[in-house]
Design a protein around this motif. Structure first.
Motif, PDB file in Angstrom:
ATOM      1  N   THR A 167      40.479  36.759  39.171  1.00  0.00           N
ATOM      2  CA  THR A 167      39.846  37.419  39.247  1.00  0.00           C
ATOM      3  C   THR A 167      39.659  38.487  38.359  1.00  0.00           C
ATOM      4  OG1 THR A 167      41.854  38.774  39.981  1.00  0.00           O
ATOM      5  CG2 THR A 167      40.900  37.887  41.288  1.00  0.00           C
ATOM      6  N   HIS A 168      39.474  39.257  37.769  1.00  0.00           N
ATOM      7  CA  HIS A 168      39.408  40.286  36.189  1.00  0.00           C
ATOM      8  C   HIS A 168      40.867  40.569  35.837  1.00  0.00           C
ATOM      9  CE1 HIS A 168      36.445  41.809  33.626  1.00  0.00           C
ATOM     10  NE2 HIS A 168      37.318  42.839  33.284  1.00  0.00           N
ATOM     11  N   THR A 169      41.297  41.045  37.491  1.00  0.00           N
ATOM     12  CA  THR A 169      42.615  41.290  37.136  1.00  0.00           C
ATOM     13  C   THR A 169      43.329  40.697  35.969  1.00  0.00           C
ATOM     14  OG1 THR A 169      44.040  40.772  39.075  1.00  0.00           O
ATOM     15  CG2 THR A 169      42.507  43.068  39.158  1.00  0.00           C
ATOM     16  N   LEU A 170      43.399  39.603  35.727  1.00  0.00           N
ATOM     17  CA  LEU A 170      43.863  38.726  34.753  1.00  0.00           C
ATOM     18  C   LEU A 170      44.062  38.988  33.282  1.00  0.00           C
ATOM     19  CD1 LEU A 170      42.978  35.014  36.166  1.00  0.00           C
ATOM     20  CD2 LEU A 170      45.286  35.619  36.208  1.00  0.00           C
ATOM     21  N   ALA A 171      42.291  39.565  33.259  1.00  0.00           N
ATOM     22  CA  ALA A 171      42.051  39.640  32.042  1.00  0.00           C
ATOM     23  C   ALA A 171      43.008  41.136  31.300  1.00  0.00           C
ATOM     24  CB  ALA A 171      40.487  39.929  31.135  1.00  0.00           C
ATOM     25  N   GLU A 172      43.566  41.745  32.188  1.00  0.00           N
ATOM     26  CA  GLU A 172      44.939  42.838  32.294  1.00  0.00           C
ATOM     27  C   GLU A 172      45.541  42.848  30.516  1.00  0.00           C
ATOM     28  OE1 GLU A 172      47.080  43.911  35.864  1.00  0.00           O
ATOM     29  OE2 GLU A 172      45.331  44.740  36.629  1.00  0.00           O
ATOM     30  N   VAL A 173      45.927  41.555  30.734  1.00  0.00           N
ATOM     31  CA  VAL A 173      47.048  41.050  29.533  1.00  0.00           C
ATOM     32  C   VAL A 173      45.646  39.766  28.166  1.00  0.00           C
ATOM     33  CG1 VAL A 173      48.629  40.998  30.856  1.00  0.00           C
ATOM     34  CG2 VAL A 173      47.509  39.219  29.735  1.00  0.00           C
ATOM     35  N   PRO A 174      45.915  40.331  27.156  1.00  0.00           N
ATOM     36  CA  PRO A 174      45.598  39.740  25.604  1.00  0.00           C
ATOM     37  C   PRO A 174      45.349  38.121  26.680  1.00  0.00           C
ATOM     38  CG  PRO A 174      47.379  40.974  24.690  1.00  0.00           C
ATOM     39  CD  PRO A 174      47.070  41.458  26.865  1.00  0.00           C
ATOM     40  N   THR A 175      46.876  37.685  26.951  1.00  0.00           N
ATOM     41  CA  THR A 175      47.029  36.210  26.401  1.00  0.00           C
ATOM     42  C   THR A 175      48.268  35.756  27.568  1.00  0.00           C
ATOM     43  OG1 THR A 175      46.198  36.303  24.188  1.00  0.00           O
ATOM     44  CG2 THR A 175      47.514  34.308  25.173  1.00  0.00           C
ATOM     45  N   ILE A 176      47.882  34.493  28.187  1.00  0.00           N
ATOM     46  CA  ILE A 176      48.921  34.136  29.083  1.00  0.00           C
ATOM     47  C   ILE A 176      49.361  32.729  28.462  1.00  0.00           C
ATOM     48  CG2 ILE A 176      49.678  33.346  31.107  1.00  0.00           C
ATOM     49  CD1 ILE A 176      47.146  34.657  32.219  1.00  0.00           C
ATOM     50  N   TYR A 177      49.868  32.613  27.952  1.00  0.00           N
ATOM     51  CA  TYR A 177      50.665  31.779  27.393  1.00  0.00           C
ATOM     52  C   TYR A 177      51.248  30.917  28.339  1.00  0.00           C
ATOM     53  CZ  TYR A 177      50.640  34.369  23.236  1.00  0.00           C
ATOM     54  OH  TYR A 177      50.098  35.860  22.483  1.00  0.00           O
ATOM     55  N   VAL A 178      51.293  29.324  28.025  1.00  0.00           N
ATOM     56  CA  VAL A 178      51.440  28.419  28.947  1.00  0.00           C
ATOM     57  C   VAL A 178      52.078  27.344  27.942  1.00  0.00           C
ATOM     58  CG1 VAL A 178      50.433  26.978  30.335  1.00  0.00           C
ATOM     59  CG2 VAL A 178      48.723  28.906  29.904  1.00  0.00           C
ATOM     60  N   PRO A 179      53.672  26.372  28.644  1.00  0.00           N
ATOM     61  CA  PRO A 179      54.052  25.862  27.499  1.00  0.00           C
ATOM     62  C   PRO A 179      54.034  25.056  27.670  1.00  0.00           C
ATOM     63  CG  PRO A 179      55.518  26.852  29.751  1.00  0.00           C
ATOM     64  CD  PRO A 179      54.057  27.471  29.532  1.00  0.00           C
ATOM     65  N   ALA A 180      53.366  24.390  28.345  1.00  0.00           N
ATOM     66  CA  ALA A 180      52.743  23.148  28.360  1.00  0.00           C
ATOM     67  C   ALA A 180      51.209  23.017  28.361  1.00  0.00           C
ATOM     68  CB  ALA A 180      53.417  22.480  29.011  1.00  0.00           C
ATOM     69  N   PRO A 181      51.283  21.316  28.517  1.00  0.00           N
ATOM     70  CA  PRO A 181      49.339  21.240  28.882  1.00  0.00           C
ATOM     71  C   PRO A 181      49.727  21.535  30.192  1.00  0.00           C
ATOM     72  CG  PRO A 181      50.325  19.427  27.585  1.00  0.00           C
ATOM     73  CD  PRO A 181      51.896  20.499  27.873  1.00  0.00           C
ATOM     74  N   PHE A 182      48.160  22.007  30.623  1.00  0.00           N
ATOM     75  CA  PHE A 182      47.650  22.607  31.839  1.00  0.00           C
ATOM     76  C   PHE A 182      46.581  22.651  32.083  1.00  0.00           C
ATOM     77  CE2 PHE A 182      46.664  26.179  29.005  1.00  0.00           C
ATOM     78  CZ  PHE A 182      45.603  26.171  29.292  1.00  0.00           C
ATOM     79  N   SER A 183      45.791  22.730  33.311  1.00  0.00           N
ATOM     80  CA  SER A 183      44.898  22.357  33.709  1.00  0.00           C
ATOM     81  C   SER A 183      44.790  23.359  34.976  1.00  0.00           C
ATOM     82  CB  SER A 183      44.641  20.940  34.370  1.00  0.00           C
ATOM     83  OG  SER A 183      44.383  20.068  33.960  1.00  0.00           O
ATOM     84  N   LEU A 184      43.683  24.325  35.235  1.00  0.00           N
ATOM     85  CA  LEU A 184      43.003  25.337  35.233  1.00  0.00           C
ATOM     86  C   LEU A 184      42.629  25.240  37.088  1.00  0.00           C
ATOM     87  CD1 LEU A 184      42.518  28.386  32.798  1.00  0.00           C
ATOM     88  CD2 LEU A 184      44.811  27.601  34.540  1.00  0.00           C
ATOM     89  N   HIS A 185      42.808  25.494  38.439  1.00  0.00           N
ATOM     90  CA  HIS A 185      42.185  25.156  39.522  1.00  0.00           C
ATOM     91  C   HIS A 185      41.946  26.995  40.582  1.00  0.00           C
ATOM     92  CE1 HIS A 185      43.344  20.898  39.223  1.00  0.00           C
ATOM     93  NE2 HIS A 185      44.595  21.263  38.482  1.00  0.00           N
ATOM     94  N   THR A 186      41.137  26.946  40.020  1.00  0.00           N
ATOM     95  CA  THR A 186      40.653  28.592  39.930  1.00  0.00           C
ATOM     96  C   THR A 186      39.322  28.549  41.772  1.00  0.00           C
ATOM     97  OG1 THR A 186      38.975  28.740  38.643  1.00  0.00           O
ATOM     98  CG2 THR A 186      41.025  29.433  38.112  1.00  0.00           C
ATOM     99  N   VAL A 187      39.592  29.333  42.076  1.00  0.00           N
ATOM    100  CA  VAL A 187      38.833  29.493  43.233  1.00  0.00           C
ATOM    101  C   VAL A 187      37.777  31.609  43.407  1.00  0.00           C
ATOM    102  CG1 VAL A 187      40.846  30.151  45.090  1.00  0.00           C
ATOM    103  CG2 VAL A 187      38.150  29.569  45.604  1.00  0.00           C
ATOM    104  N   VAL A 188      37.083  31.658  43.671  1.00  0.00           N
ATOM    105  CA  VAL A 188      36.935  33.226  43.824  1.00  0.00           C
ATOM    106  C   VAL A 188      36.307  33.578  45.592  1.00  0.00           C
ATOM    107  CG1 VAL A 188      34.680  34.535  43.302  1.00  0.00           C
ATOM    108  CG2 VAL A 188      35.037  33.023  41.692  1.00  0.00           C
TER     109      VAL A 188
END
Length: 407
Positions: A167-188
């Motif tokens: 969702t567009h609400t994720l962009a409310e912050v400039p950056t999301i820091y992930v402390p390990a290698p990651f994969s994104l699984h998203t759905v609209v």
């Protein structure tokens, strides 16, 4: 093994220094004539030829000290033989039925393999049954970041799998820091479409169009979905109470720019006027005292919140807390002229002009999430202490031998 500062290994070339000094020390000295020389036989007066390797142990210790020092300064990270080398997976799941239904197979397989699953909450909650979704489905990027921060100490040699709604609400912050290698699984969530409100003025309407851009037009965007009725606003009344003169000028100029670009009427005061009700109140350091000018719907923007106590901020929920001053001399964002744009985004957020579940693009989504590498300090510290102890012991042995042999 990993080296945090591998360039220091070039210092190992300095091992040539003790070797050169060792042979230079054995160079033939100046011949001094003395009375008993005539009684020496000629054989003993002959010079020795070739290179002599005296005090070999001392030479090796000095070379070892230099090599050991260079290795210590290169800051090695060692994976001990008993350490686990396989990569584990941790699954972070947004507490939403849409996510669970779309990735049900993957999540069930992870449970069967014994991998760790957590609900995305300020404090991660372990998942034992994916069908038992928590009753509260609150989710925003700050909650996600808090969850990732809690896991930052336990993600060594871990692959993070993130399951979230795009969702567009994720962009409310400039950056999301992930402390390990990651994969994104998203759905609209294409089903959930909320009609957008808008602000109606005498000759214009302020709304977010179908391209997710703030627009000011006489008529609404025909491609968008908006609420049927809205209140006609004559103007937006703003009260600027900031004490710093430069800060007050920056805010006033930004409000004028915002009004000019979007053809709005923004009335600005620096002191409360009579019984006038204000929509926006700008202040710094301390919140103003409650008065008839401030209603429950008054929106506060407080700068320099590092000087504002928690008790002063607790009585208002509609408060944006900015840790810096709106001063071009102290803020790079203000110096670059970004304040009007930020105020426009704040206006959209406060009046809920864009409540739709619009998704981020692939490029926006992957630029938002950043891998922030996390290293465990204790392992590096223990090995470094061992190297330092070895250096001290060898140096002590070298000094003992050098003093005894006067070399």
């Amino acid at each position: 093994m990993e080296l945090l500062n591998p360039l220091m290994l070039w210092g190992g070339l300095a091992v040539a220094i003790p070797i050169i000094l060792h042979f230079w020390h054995q160079k033939k000295g100046k011949v001094l004539e003395w009375a008993a020389t005539q009684w020496l036989i000629e054989k003993n007066l002959q010079q020795s030829r070739g290179i002599r390797l005296d005090n070999i142990l001392l030479l090796l210790l000095r070379c070892l000290l230099i090599l050991l020092l260079c290795f210590f300064l290169s800051k090695p990270l060692v994976n001990w033989l008993g350490a686990q080398t396989s990569t584990q997976k941790i699954h972070l799941v947004q507490a939403n039925s849409l996510i669970v239904n779309n990735f049900k197979f993957e999540l069930e397989e992870a449970l069967k393999k014994g991998e760790k699953l957590y609900w995305i909450q300020p404090t991660p909650s372990p998942i034992n049954d994916i069908n038992s979704i928590p009753s509260t489905e609150d989710f925003n990027p700050l909650i996600l970041q808090s969850c990732l921060n809690k896991l930052s100490q336990t993600v060594d040699k871990t692959q993070l799998e993130l399951y979230i709604i795009n969702t567009h609400t994720l962009a409310e912050v400039p950056t999301i820091y992930v402390p390990a290698p990651f994969s994104l699984h998203t759905v609209v969530d294409s089903v959930k479409q909320i009609p957008k409100p808008y602000l109606a003025f005498a000759n214009t309407k302020l709304f977010v169009n179908a391209a997710n851009q703030l627009s000011s037009q006489p008529e609404l965007d025909k491609n968008g979905k908006y609420i049927q009725n809205t209140t006609v606003n004559q103007a937006i009344d703003a009260l600027v109470l900031n004490q710093n003169k430069a800060e007050k000028q920056s805010i006033t100029a930004s409000l004028k720019a915002l009004a000019e670009v979007y053809n709005l009427t923004i009335n600005m005061d620096t002191e409360p006027v009579g019984d006038k009700k204000y929509n926006w109140v700008f202040c710094d350091k301390t919140l103003p005292q409650q008065s008839k000018a401030f209603t429950e719907s008054t929106f506060y923007i407080v700068s320099n919140t590092n000087q504002v106590s928690a008790s002063q901020l607790s009585y208002q929920q509609n408060v944006i807390r900015v840790p810096y001053s709106f001063n071009p001399q102290t803020s790079e964002h203000i110096f670059n002229g970004e304040l009007p744009e930020w105020l426009g985004e704040t206006l959209v957020k406060y009046y809920h002009l864009n409540p739709s579940m619009s998704a981020l693009s692939y490029q926006q989504l992957h630029s938002l999430f950043t891998y922030a590498a996390h290293h465990k300090a204790p392992e590096e510290s223990a090995f470094s202490k061992t190297l330092l102890l070895a250096f001290i012991v060898i140096f002590g042995i070298e000094r003992y031998i050098a003093i005894r042999k006067n070399a």
